[in-house]
Design a protein around this motif. Sequence first.
Motif, short mmCIF file in Angstrom:
data_model
loop_
_atom_site.label_atom_id
_atom_site.label_comp_id
_atom_site.label_asym_id
_atom_site.label_seq_id
_atom_site.Cartn_x
_atom_site.Cartn_y
_atom_site.Cartn_z
N ASN A 28 0.83 -1.21 0.00
CA ASN A 28 0.00 0.00 0.00
C ASN A 28 0.87 1.27 0.00
O ASN A 28 1.99 1.26 -0.46
N GLY A 33 3.88 6.99 2.47
CA GLY A 33 3.06 8.18 2.77
C GLY A 33 3.53 8.88 4.03
O GLY A 33 3.73 10.10 4.03
N ARG A 37 5.91 12.41 4.10
CA ARG A 37 5.35 13.55 4.84
C ARG A 37 6.32 13.96 5.95
O ARG A 37 6.59 15.14 6.16
N TYR A 127 4.25 2.97 14.43
CA TYR A 127 2.87 3.07 13.96
C TYR A 127 2.04 3.89 14.95
O TYR A 127 2.32 3.93 16.15
N TYR A 207 -10.10 -0.50 2.14
CA TYR A 207 -9.54 -1.75 1.64
C TYR A 207 -10.62 -2.63 1.02
O TYR A 207 -11.82 -2.46 1.29
N PHE A 269 -6.36 8.55 -8.69
CA PHE A 269 -5.37 8.68 -7.62
C PHE A 269 -4.68 10.03 -7.79
O PHE A 269 -4.15 10.33 -8.85
N GLN A 272 -0.09 13.10 -3.28
CA GLN A 272 -0.36 13.22 -1.85
C GLN A 272 -0.68 14.66 -1.45
O GLN A 272 -1.52 14.91 -0.59
N PHE A 275 -4.33 15.25 -1.70
CA PHE A 275 -5.27 14.35 -1.04
C PHE A 275 -6.18 15.09 -0.06
O PHE A 275 -7.39 14.82 0.02
N LEU A 278 -9.47 16.42 -1.40
CA LEU A 278 -10.59 15.48 -1.55
C LEU A 278 -11.41 15.46 -0.27
O LEU A 278 -12.65 15.47 -0.29
N ARG A 288 -8.52 4.84 5.56
CA ARG A 288 -7.89 3.56 5.93
C ARG A 288 -6.48 3.86 6.44
O ARG A 288 -6.04 5.01 6.51
N GLY A 289 -5.73 2.81 6.78
CA GLY A 289 -4.32 2.96 7.10
C GLY A 289 -4.08 3.97 8.21
O GLY A 289 -4.85 4.05 9.18
N GLU A 290 -3.00 4.74 8.08
CA GLU A 290 -2.63 5.67 9.14
C GLU A 290 -2.61 7.11 8.64
O GLU A 290 -3.12 8.01 9.29
N ASP A 291 -1.99 7.30 7.49
CA ASP A 291 -1.84 8.68 7.04
C ASP A 291 -3.18 9.28 6.66
O ASP A 291 -3.49 10.41 7.05
N SER A 292 -4.01 8.53 5.92
CA SER A 292 -5.31 9.10 5.54
C SER A 292 -6.20 9.29 6.76
O SER A 292 -7.03 10.20 6.81
N TYR A 308 -6.14 -1.02 8.91
CA TYR A 308 -5.31 -2.07 8.27
C TYR A 308 -5.32 -3.31 9.15
O TYR A 308 -5.03 -3.26 10.34
C1 LIG Z 1 -6.50 7.82 -2.33
C2 LIG Z 1 -5.19 8.54 -2.29
C3 LIG Z 1 -4.32 8.39 -1.22
N1 LIG Z 1 -3.15 9.07 -1.21
C4 LIG Z 1 -2.22 8.92 -0.07
C5 LIG Z 1 -2.71 9.41 1.27
C6 LIG Z 1 -1.77 8.65 2.19
O1 LIG Z 1 -0.57 9.36 2.32
C7 LIG Z 1 -1.52 7.34 1.44
C8 LIG Z 1 -2.31 6.17 2.01
O2 LIG Z 1 -1.74 5.75 3.19
P1 LIG Z 1 -2.58 5.20 4.40
O3 LIG Z 1 -3.73 6.04 4.63
O4 LIG Z 1 -1.65 5.03 5.56
O5 LIG Z 1 -3.14 3.80 3.93
P2 LIG Z 1 -2.48 2.53 3.19
O6 LIG Z 1 -3.43 1.45 3.32
O7 LIG Z 1 -2.11 2.87 1.82
O8 LIG Z 1 -1.17 2.19 4.02
C9 LIG Z 1 -1.08 1.14 4.96
O9 LIG Z 1 0.19 0.58 4.76
C10 LIG Z 1 0.49 -0.47 5.67
C11 LIG Z 1 1.82 -1.06 5.32
C12 LIG Z 1 0.45 0.09 7.08
O10 LIG Z 1 0.84 -0.82 7.99
C13 LIG Z 1 -0.95 0.56 7.33
O11 LIG Z 1 -1.13 0.99 8.65
C14 LIG Z 1 -1.27 1.65 6.36
O12 LIG Z 1 -0.50 2.77 6.67
O13 LIG Z 1 -1.91 7.54 0.10
C15 LIG Z 1 -2.79 9.90 -2.23
O14 LIG Z 1 -1.72 10.52 -2.19
N2 LIG Z 1 -3.63 10.03 -3.31
C16 LIG Z 1 -4.82 9.39 -3.38
O15 LIG Z 1 -5.55 9.55 -4.37
#
Ligand SMILES: Cc1cn([C@H]2C[C@H](O)[C@@H](COP(=O)(O)OP(=O)(O)O[C@H]3O[C@@H](C)[C@H](O)[C@@H](O)[C@H]3O)O2)c(=O)[nH]c1=O
Length: 400
Positions: A28, A33, A37, A127, A207, A269, A272, A275, A278, A288-292, A308
């Motif tokens: 991912n 991300g 950042r 994390y 996800y 997509f 960043q 983002f 949006l 999802r995840g951490e950054d979003s 996640y």
């Molecule tokens: C939808 C979208 C997201 N993004 C960015 C925003 C975030 O910086 C990044 C997505 O990161 P996350 O939100 O963290 O979700 P992720 O699911 O992509 O990342 C995951 O990876 C695993 C390995 C970790 O263990 C998880 O905790 C989680 O961080 O993508 C864009 O830049 N453009 C887009 O169009």
Amino acid sequence: MQSLNLPVCAPPADFATEAWVFIRVIDNFGDVGVGWRLSCLLAEFLCLRVRLWIDDVGALDRLVPERAVYQAQIVVEVWQDDEAVVQRQLADVTDPVLVIETFGCDLPPAVLARMAECRPLWLNWEYLTAEDWAVDLHAMPSLQANGLAKYFWFMGIDAASGGLLREADYVAERAAFLQQPGLQQAFRQRYGLPLRHNGRLWLVFAYAAVCWPQWMLMWQQADTPITLWLAGGQVIDSLRAAQVIAPDALQQDGDVLVLDKLTLVRIPFVPQAAFDRLLWLADAAIVRGEDSFVRALWAGLPFFWHIYQQDDEVHIHKLHAFWNRATAGWPVGLREAFMALSDDLNGTGSLDGSGRVRAWQNLCASWQIWVKLAAVWSEMLHAQDSALEKLARFSHLPLK
Ligand SMILES: Cc1cn([C@H]2C[C@H](O)[C@@H](COP(=O)(O)OP(=O)(O)O[C@H]3O[C@@H](C)[C@H](O)[C@@H](O)[C@H]3O)O2)c(=O)[nH]c1=O
């Protein structure tokens, strides 16, 4: 476009002060991300030149297609599992004052040896979690074989945690965007986003999961119209796999599918740096995840967290730790509906079809209160020091 601010206290061209950040891309966009950042913020807040070591530059290019713009502040090194290559890369570089390995990514032996000589501050950037143990362990040292202490940095929402990553100009950027319809229109046009929508607008970046067909049904059966901007493709993949949508539906960015009161839009997509916009355009989100997740917190809108998945239900503890804190003062009806849906989304809990629709309707009945509570929670977090402000204090590196 939100961008890195050139540090006011820009060091001379030869940058005597350097930080190294190490990223391994597991899957991912979370590792890259957070790592990118963090690198931007080290340059912006602490006036450091950053040497970013990353094993998958392709992932970085996807997230930051414009990264050449930053090359004076952030130098990207391709991190290969070949010690001879790392040795060569180290030959010409300045000693770092700070080394950050993200998410326990284990540094190469040559780097550890170099650090034993120049003795930088060494952090493992961990994390995000709202669990108490993380606050207890935050900033604790652990003695390593090369004679240095490695400190654990736990991002979190508690004032005593490592804080959250936030740009200095975040609030001003958001206000400028929200106050200027022209900026919003230009943004929508640039990324092919629809100019209008039916009902409330939700950004859904989540996800693949078995819940999506059930949630689509819930939205179709609810009284209120809703539009989903589907980002990242995985939700669409789940719907297609479950044959809820035709194989050729929602194939291209910009494709729209209307199912009764539910409108689905596949969005592209974006980089960043775009983002946040949006989220600012949306009424609510599923992230999802951490950054979003952190970006949704800053945006201050109602949202669900599609967390996640980890082994042994570790993620469910994380999920509950956060929402138990965030929703503590909510009215009972809103809190129950929210928690039931949040568990359902994350594959736990016990809602059936009619219970799901009822919970959704209860949530919508308290919509304005939810909006207000989300904003209050966000403002409370905005009032805390950010991770970089905390790091400046901890490291004694000067803050811009
Ligand atoms: C939808 C979208 C997201 N993004 C960015 C925003 C975030 O910086 C990044 C997505 O990161 P996350 O939100 O963290 O979700 P992720 O699911 O992509 O990342 C995951 O990876 C695993 C390995 C970790 O263990 C998880 O905790 C989680 O961080 O993508 C864009 O830049 N453009 C887009 O169009």
